[in-house]
Enzyme design. Structure first.
Site, short mmCIF file in Angstrom:
data_model
loop_
_atom_site.label_atom_id
_atom_site.label_comp_id
_atom_site.label_asym_id
_atom_site.label_seq_id
_atom_site.Cartn_x
_atom_site.Cartn_y
_atom_site.Cartn_z
N LYS A 172 4.53 8.77 -3.34
CA LYS A 172 3.16 8.31 -3.16
C LYS A 172 2.40 9.35 -2.33
O LYS A 172 2.80 9.67 -1.21
CB LYS A 172 3.11 6.96 -2.46
CG LYS A 172 1.68 6.44 -2.33
CD LYS A 172 1.56 5.33 -1.31
CE LYS A 172 0.09 5.11 -0.98
NZ LYS A 172 -0.10 4.26 0.19
N GLY A 233 -5.42 -1.21 6.21
CA GLY A 233 -5.18 -2.08 7.34
C GLY A 233 -6.32 -2.99 7.73
O GLY A 233 -6.24 -3.72 8.71
N ALA A 259 -4.29 -0.78 -0.39
CA ALA A 259 -5.03 -0.87 0.87
C ALA A 259 -6.13 -1.92 0.81
O ALA A 259 -6.85 -2.05 -0.18
CB ALA A 259 -5.65 0.46 1.29
N GLY A 260 -6.23 -2.67 1.90
CA GLY A 260 -7.32 -3.62 2.08
C GLY A 260 -6.98 -5.07 1.82
O GLY A 260 -7.74 -5.95 2.19
N ASN A 281 0.95 -3.62 3.05
CA ASN A 281 1.86 -3.57 4.18
C ASN A 281 1.37 -4.49 5.31
O ASN A 281 2.00 -5.48 5.64
CB ASN A 281 1.99 -2.14 4.69
CG ASN A 281 2.97 -2.05 5.86
OD1 ASN A 281 4.16 -2.21 5.67
ND2 ASN A 281 2.47 -1.80 7.06
N THR A 282 0.19 -4.18 5.87
CA THR A 282 -0.30 -4.90 7.04
C THR A 282 -0.46 -6.39 6.77
O THR A 282 -0.19 -7.22 7.65
CB THR A 282 -1.64 -4.30 7.50
OG1 THR A 282 -1.48 -2.89 7.68
CG2 THR A 282 -2.09 -4.90 8.81
#
Length: 329
Positions: A172, A233, A259-260, A281-282
């Site tokens: 990635k 994040g 993301a997001g 992830n977050t």
């Protein structure tokens, strides 16, 4: 002796010609065992015990079914760079309280791919626990990423080390523009994609939600396009559905929102737009209950995919009653 007359029938939704006298003969003609199938003829179930006596007639419509392993969901896989996966959820390995919690979240999510950062070895404590002690790279696909890289040169260097360390070529790529938003630097990203592709890497590329940039990355050798839904994040969800949809429509490689995502409904939206998968992830790691959130994300991705395949109803400007008005008292 003249050859037997054939009949025109409809079999499992398609035209078919057969010389079979009975349904049992047809089943054998198809190299199937009558005792292992179920048959419907012209909308009526034909008992298995009578298949040998049930005549096959011109114009019959038949459905012949049998049991197979799994179900419809098992066949709904996706492929990137020749590698096929069942789960459309990719999860990260940062921000967790412990490796044990991270491993449990991966199991709960059903993910088959995890992103991993490449960092220096702790030479002061070389025996310290490592991620590979808890998430087996022989069972879960590791996707080395370039998190924290702000130049294409640093990103390429990082992935060269990753390939040397673990032999990975599916990677990635992300090249960040600045620290406040962590938005991608698309000029550096494009240059790094070209270099990696020439060196035999298979880069899945984090990028802006821009269909023109996405096409340029694909032409440069990206094996997957990964537009951001919102800043990394942030948990703001997908901010520009129109652009994500345009990227999906124009891409010949998989598209995954990266993301997001903040909660399950965000993941479902990404899948409803036609994306091949979601990376997060977050949203899991910083949830009050990461394991439960991981399960929620798994279900959300599956539900969003089912909704996309089902085809949503048309949007209307005004109400349209579900119940008929005719015969109203």
């Amino acid at each position: 002796m003249s050859p037997p007359m054939t009949k025109s029938i409809t079999l499992n939704g398609a035209p078919h010609r057969s010389a079979a006298a009975t349904i049992a003969d047809l089943v054998r003609e198809l190299d199937l065992a009558p005792e292992k199938v179920a048959v419907e003829r012209n909308g009526e179930i034909v008992p298995r015990s009578t298949l040998g006596e049930a005549p096959l007639a011109e114009g019959d419509t038949l459905e012949i079914v049998h049991f197979v392993g799994g179900g419809d969901h098992a066949a709904d896989t996706w492929t990137v760079a020749g590698r096929t996966f069942s789960s459309r959820l990719i999860v990260g390995t940062g921000k967790y309280k412990s490796f044990e919690q991270n491993a449990a979240a991966v199991v709960a999510s059903g993910a088959e791919i995890v992103t991993v950062a490449v960092r220096r070895v702790n030479v002061s404590d070389p025996k310290a626990p490592m991620l590979t002690d808890f998430i087996d790279p022989k069972k879960i696909t590791y996707l080395p990423n370039t998190a924290g890289c702000f130049t294409g040169e640093d990103a390429v260097r990082t992935l060269r080390l990753a390939r040397e360390a673990g032999g990975w070529d599916l990677v990635k790529l992300e090249v960040l523009g600045e620290a406040r938003t962590l938005y991608p630097d698309m000029r550096e990203t494009l240059k790094a994609t070209e270099v990696l592709a020439k060196e035999g890497f298979l880069p899945m590329v984090y990028c802006a939600d821009d269909p023109i940039a996405a096409k340029q990355l694909e032409d440069a050798g990206a094996v997957a396009i990964m537009p951001l839904g919102a800043p990394i994040g942030s948990g703001l969800g997908i901010q520009n559905r129109v652009m994500i949809r345009l990227i999906v429509e124009g891409a010949k490689v998989p598209v995954l929102v990266d993301a997001g995502v903040g909660t399950a409904s965000d993941a479902a939206v990404g899948m409803e737009l036609g994306c091949d998968g979601i990376l997060m992830n977050t949203a899991i790691a910083e949830a009050k209950d990461p394991i439960r959130m991981a399960r929620a994300m798994k279900l959300a991705v599956e539900a969003g995919r089912e909704a996309y395949l089902a085809g949503r109803m048309a949007r209307r400007m005004y109400a349209d009653p579900s119940s008929p008005l005719a015969g109203l008292i």
